[in-house]
Write a protein that holds these residues in place. Structure first.
Motif, PDB file in Angstrom:
ATOM      1  N   ALA A 146     -27.538 -15.635   5.269  1.00 27.90           N
ATOM      2  CA  ALA A 146     -28.829 -16.174   5.707  1.00 27.90           C
ATOM      3  C   ALA A 146     -28.823 -17.696   5.675  1.00 27.90           C
ATOM      4  O   ALA A 146     -29.288 -18.359   6.616  1.00 27.90           O
ATOM      5  CB  ALA A 146     -29.945 -15.623   4.826  1.00 27.90           C
ATOM      6  N   GLN A 147     -28.294 -18.266   4.602  1.00 30.08           N
ATOM      7  CA  GLN A 147     -28.275 -19.721   4.474  1.00 30.08           C
ATOM      8  C   GLN A 147     -27.336 -20.360   5.492  1.00 30.08           C
ATOM      9  O   GLN A 147     -27.647 -21.405   6.075  1.00 30.08           O
ATOM     10  CB  GLN A 147     -27.854 -20.106   3.058  1.00 30.08           C
ATOM     11  N   ALA A 148     -26.191 -19.741   5.726  1.00 32.96           N
ATOM     12  CA  ALA A 148     -25.239 -20.283   6.688  1.00 32.96           C
ATOM     13  C   ALA A 148     -25.818 -20.245   8.101  1.00 32.96           C
ATOM     14  O   ALA A 148     -25.632 -21.176   8.898  1.00 32.96           O
ATOM     15  CB  ALA A 148     -23.927 -19.500   6.633  1.00 32.96           C
ATOM     16  N   CYS A 149     -26.521 -19.169   8.419  1.00 26.46           N
ATOM     17  CA  CYS A 149     -27.155 -19.057   9.728  1.00 26.46           C
ATOM     18  C   CYS A 149     -28.228 -20.130   9.889  1.00 26.46           C
ATOM     19  O   CYS A 149     -28.319 -20.777  10.936  1.00 26.46           O
ATOM     20  CB  CYS A 149     -27.761 -17.664   9.891  1.00 26.46           C
ATOM     21  N   ALA A 150     -29.019 -20.351   8.854  1.00 30.81           N
ATOM     22  CA  ALA A 150     -30.044 -21.389   8.915  1.00 30.81           C
ATOM     23  C   ALA A 150     -29.417 -22.765   9.120  1.00 30.81           C
ATOM     24  O   ALA A 150     -29.944 -23.603   9.862  1.00 30.81           O
ATOM     25  CB  ALA A 150     -30.882 -21.363   7.640  1.00 30.81           C
ATOM     26  N   ALA A 151     -28.274 -22.999   8.469  1.00 35.73           N
ATOM     27  CA  ALA A 151     -27.591 -24.286   8.611  1.00 35.73           C
ATOM     28  C   ALA A 151     -27.040 -24.472  10.025  1.00 35.73           C
ATOM     29  O   ALA A 151     -26.918 -25.598  10.505  1.00 35.73           O
ATOM     30  CB  ALA A 151     -26.458 -24.388   7.589  1.00 35.73           C
ATOM     31  N   TYR A 152     -26.708 -23.365  10.698  1.00 37.27           N
ATOM     32  CA  TYR A 152     -26.207 -23.439  12.085  1.00 37.27           C
ATOM     33  C   TYR A 152     -27.294 -23.973  13.009  1.00 37.27           C
ATOM     34  O   TYR A 152     -27.004 -24.613  14.017  1.00 37.27           O
ATOM     35  CB  TYR A 152     -25.763 -22.045  12.519  1.00 37.27           C
ATOM     36  N   GLY A 153     -28.545 -23.681  12.674  1.00 42.16           N
ATOM     37  CA  GLY A 153     -29.658 -24.211  13.453  1.00 42.16           C
ATOM     38  C   GLY A 153     -30.365 -23.166  14.281  1.00 42.16           C
ATOM     39  O   GLY A 153     -30.167 -21.956  14.111  1.00 42.16           O
ATOM     40  N   PRO A 154     -31.215 -23.612  15.227  1.00 38.44           N
ATOM     41  CA  PRO A 154     -32.028 -22.691  16.026  1.00 38.44           C
ATOM     42  C   PRO A 154     -31.228 -21.717  16.877  1.00 38.44           C
ATOM     43  O   PRO A 154     -31.777 -20.718  17.348  1.00 38.44           O
ATOM     44  CB  PRO A 154     -32.843 -23.641  16.919  1.00 38.44           C
ATOM     45  N   ALA A 155     -29.960 -21.984  17.079  1.00 43.74           N
ATOM     46  CA  ALA A 155     -29.132 -21.100  17.897  1.00 43.74           C
ATOM     47  C   ALA A 155     -28.574 -19.917  17.109  1.00 43.74           C
ATOM     48  O   ALA A 155     -27.726 -19.183  17.613  1.00 43.74           O
ATOM     49  CB  ALA A 155     -27.980 -21.875  18.538  1.00 43.74           C
ATOM     50  N   CYS A 156     -29.037 -19.745  15.877  1.00 47.12           N
ATOM     51  CA  CYS A 156     -28.590 -18.604  15.060  1.00 47.12           C
ATOM     52  C   CYS A 156     -29.794 -17.796  14.600  1.00 47.12           C
ATOM     53  O   CYS A 156     -30.836 -18.355  14.251  1.00 47.12           O
ATOM     54  CB  CYS A 156     -27.800 -19.093  13.847  1.00 47.12           C
ATOM     55  N   ARG A 157     -29.637 -16.491  14.596  1.00 45.84           N
ATOM     56  CA  ARG A 157     -30.659 -15.586  14.086  1.00 45.84           C
ATOM     57  C   ARG A 157     -30.019 -14.679  13.033  1.00 45.84           C
ATOM     58  O   ARG A 157     -28.965 -14.085  13.270  1.00 45.84           O
ATOM     59  CB  ARG A 157     -31.236 -14.716  15.196  1.00 45.84           C
ATOM     60  N   TYR A 158     -30.677 -14.562  11.884  1.00 45.77           N
ATOM     61  CA  TYR A 158     -30.267 -13.626  10.832  1.00 45.77           C
ATOM     62  C   TYR A 158     -31.238 -12.454  10.860  1.00 45.77           C
ATOM     63  O   TYR A 158     -32.424 -12.632  11.180  1.00 45.77           O
ATOM     64  CB  TYR A 158     -30.291 -14.327   9.480  1.00 45.77           C
ATOM     65  N   ASP A 159     -30.768 -11.279  10.528  1.00 46.47           N
ATOM     66  CA  ASP A 159     -31.620 -10.096  10.661  1.00 46.47           C
ATOM     67  C   ASP A 159     -32.648  -9.946   9.548  1.00 46.47           C
ATOM     68  O   ASP A 159     -33.405  -8.967   9.524  1.00 46.47           O
ATOM     69  CB  ASP A 159     -30.770  -8.822  10.780  1.00 46.47           C
ATOM     70  N   GLY A 160     -32.686 -10.900   8.621  1.00 45.78           N
ATOM     71  CA  GLY A 160     -33.673 -10.828   7.554  1.00 45.78           C
ATOM     72  C   GLY A 160     -33.412  -9.726   6.543  1.00 45.78           C
ATOM     73  O   GLY A 160     -34.311  -9.315   5.799  1.00 45.78           O
ATOM     74  N   GLY A 161     -32.181  -9.225   6.518  1.00 44.04           N
ATOM     75  CA  GLY A 161     -31.837  -8.140   5.589  1.00 44.04           C
ATOM     76  C   GLY A 161     -32.136  -6.760   6.135  1.00 44.04           C
ATOM     77  O   GLY A 161     -32.116  -5.779   5.387  1.00 44.04           O
ATOM     78  N   ALA A 162     -32.362  -6.654   7.447  1.00 46.05           N
ATOM     79  CA  ALA A 162     -32.750  -5.369   8.041  1.00 46.05           C
ATOM     80  C   ALA A 162     -31.673  -4.300   7.900  1.00 46.05           C
ATOM     81  O   ALA A 162     -31.982  -3.136   7.625  1.00 46.05           O
ATOM     82  CB  ALA A 162     -33.103  -5.566   9.515  1.00 46.05           C
ATOM     83  N   VAL A 163     -30.418  -4.671   8.114  1.00 44.62           N
ATOM     84  CA  VAL A 163     -29.351  -3.677   7.988  1.00 44.62           C
ATOM     85  C   VAL A 163     -29.204  -3.238   6.529  1.00 44.62           C
ATOM     86  O   VAL A 163     -29.064  -2.047   6.239  1.00 44.62           O
ATOM     87  CB  VAL A 163     -28.017  -4.235   8.530  1.00 44.62           C
ATOM     88  N   PHE A 164     -29.261  -4.194   5.607  1.00 44.88           N
ATOM     89  CA  PHE A 164     -29.152  -3.850   4.186  1.00 44.88           C
ATOM     90  C   PHE A 164     -30.276  -2.901   3.773  1.00 44.88           C
ATOM     91  O   PHE A 164     -30.062  -1.985   2.980  1.00 44.88           O
ATOM     92  CB  PHE A 164     -29.206  -5.120   3.343  1.00 44.88           C
ATOM     93  N   ALA A 165     -31.473  -3.117   4.296  1.00 47.24           N
ATOM     94  CA  ALA A 165     -32.633  -2.334   3.883  1.00 47.24           C
ATOM     95  C   ALA A 165     -32.797  -1.030   4.656  1.00 47.24           C
ATOM     96  O   ALA A 165     -33.636  -0.200   4.296  1.00 47.24           O
ATOM     97  CB  ALA A 165     -33.900  -3.174   4.051  1.00 47.24           C
ATOM     98  N   PHE A 166     -31.995  -0.825   5.713  1.00 49.59           N
ATOM     99  CA  PHE A 166     -32.199   0.356   6.548  1.00 49.59           C
ATOM    100  C   PHE A 166     -31.962   1.640   5.747  1.00 49.59           C
ATOM    101  O   PHE A 166     -30.916   1.801   5.107  1.00 49.59           O
ATOM    102  CB  PHE A 166     -31.263   0.329   7.759  1.00 49.59           C
ATOM    103  N   PRO A 167     -32.899   2.584   5.783  1.00 50.90           N
ATOM    104  CA  PRO A 167     -32.780   3.815   4.982  1.00 50.90           C
ATOM    105  C   PRO A 167     -31.897   4.872   5.645  1.00 50.90           C
ATOM    106  O   PRO A 167     -32.342   5.971   5.981  1.00 50.90           O
ATOM    107  CB  PRO A 167     -34.234   4.286   4.879  1.00 50.90           C
ATOM    108  N   PHE A 168     -30.619   4.551   5.837  1.00 50.16           N
ATOM    109  CA  PHE A 168     -29.727   5.497   6.501  1.00 50.16           C
ATOM    110  C   PHE A 168     -29.491   6.740   5.644  1.00 50.16           C
ATOM    111  O   PHE A 168     -29.673   6.723   4.422  1.00 50.16           O
ATOM    112  CB  PHE A 168     -28.403   4.827   6.870  1.00 50.16           C
TER     113      PHE A 168
END
Length: 288
Positions: free
Chosen positions: A216-238
């Motif tokens: 998340a932090q690395a994506c934020a440092a990349y700037g507006p051209a990066c999107r992080y999923d906000g932890g969606a995959v980690f939180a997905f109830p598979f």
């Protein structure tokens, strides 16, 4: 009452002039590339211990998965036939920069990244990639992509402890994990309730959470051209229905489809190409 007041105040703030506007829509990329490990390579999603890139959540072209690539086609045909997959089973964060160089060489304007499970899924807990090393490797890979101006989507690492939780009482799953030496740091002695094994699993999960924070932090440092999923995959109830029955570890086609859905909706806003055929399927309908 306090909660209601807070809600009203929040609504007022959203409506005030000068608040952040919705992100501008991006043009459909002419080339996209998937980077990462076996998950993005579609490993075990359609065959026995083989990569099934057609079922990749990111760059796959099989309708059953409805990948990022197919959803982008719903906005316009610019990317048609230009869905590259440089993900390699077994890759760790150390391999990401080399994959990024391939994406740059291929002029990829949109890149997906899902990496880190193999940094934690090692033979012993002590061999997990240190968090500072993980972050350095992610930064190096993003630095390769930055000069190209590529839009980057970064997915969080799945919760491997959840895999243990949903499979620990399944004798077939435990047998595959043991015989295949699958993610021993987390899945070794899967039936054990000993305190030392419970503590080990907690520490491995914490390491994955640490990796996700660095992503998340690395994506934020990349700037507006990066999107992080906000932890969606980690939180997905598979569930086990999302997992390959050939190893009880990798996502099957249903799991890949779920990954595509929960990640795409947290990514960029794409602009429909003005010359797109009227028969092009609506990506919002595909997502349902």
């Amino acid at each position: 009452m306090v909660g209601k007041i807070a809600f009203v105040l929040a609504a007022v703030v959203v409506c005030l002039p000068g608040t952040a506007a919705p992100a501008a829509a991006e043009p459909v990329p002419p080339v996209m590339a998937a980077l990462g490990d076996s998950i993005s390579a579609g490993f075990n999603a359609c065959g026995w211990y083989v990569s099934c890139t057609s079922r990749s959540w990111a760059a796959g072209d099989h309708p059953s998965v409805n990948s990022h690539y197919l959803r982008l086609l719903g906005y316009g045909q610019a990317v048609k036939g230009h869905n590259l997959n440089f993900a390699v089973p077994g890759s760790t964060s150390a391999d990401l920069a080399a994959q990024a160089r391939k994406a740059v060489a291929a002029d990829a304007a949109y890149v997906t990244v899902l990496i880190g499970a193999q940094d934690a899924c090692v033979s012993t807990e002590a061999r997990m990639t240190p968090v500072p090393s993980f972050r350095d490797r992610i930064d190096r890979a993003l630095a390769v992509l930055a000069p190209s101006g590529a839009k980057v989507f970064v997915a969080s690492i799945p919760d491997v402890k959840r895999l243990w939780r949903i499979g620990k009482d399944n004798v077939v799953a435990r047998s595959f994990w043991a015989l295949g030496h699958i993610c021993p740091a987390m899945l070794a002695r899967a039936a054990s309730s000993a305190k030392k094994d419970q503590a080990r699993r907690d520490r491995v999960r914490e390491r994955v959470q640490d990796y996700n924070e660095q992503l998340a932090q690395a994506c934020a440092a990349y700037g507006p051209a990066c999107r992080y999923d906000g932890g969606a995959v980690f939180a997905f109830p598979f569930t086990l229905d999302h997992v390959s029955k050939w190893d009880y570890f990798h996502p099957n086609a249903d799991g890949q489809r779920a990954l595509a859905r929960v990640t795409f909706e947290r990514g960029f806003t794409w602009d429909r190409a003005p010359l797109a055929p009227e028969t092009t399927p609506d990506p919002r309908a595909l997502a349902r």
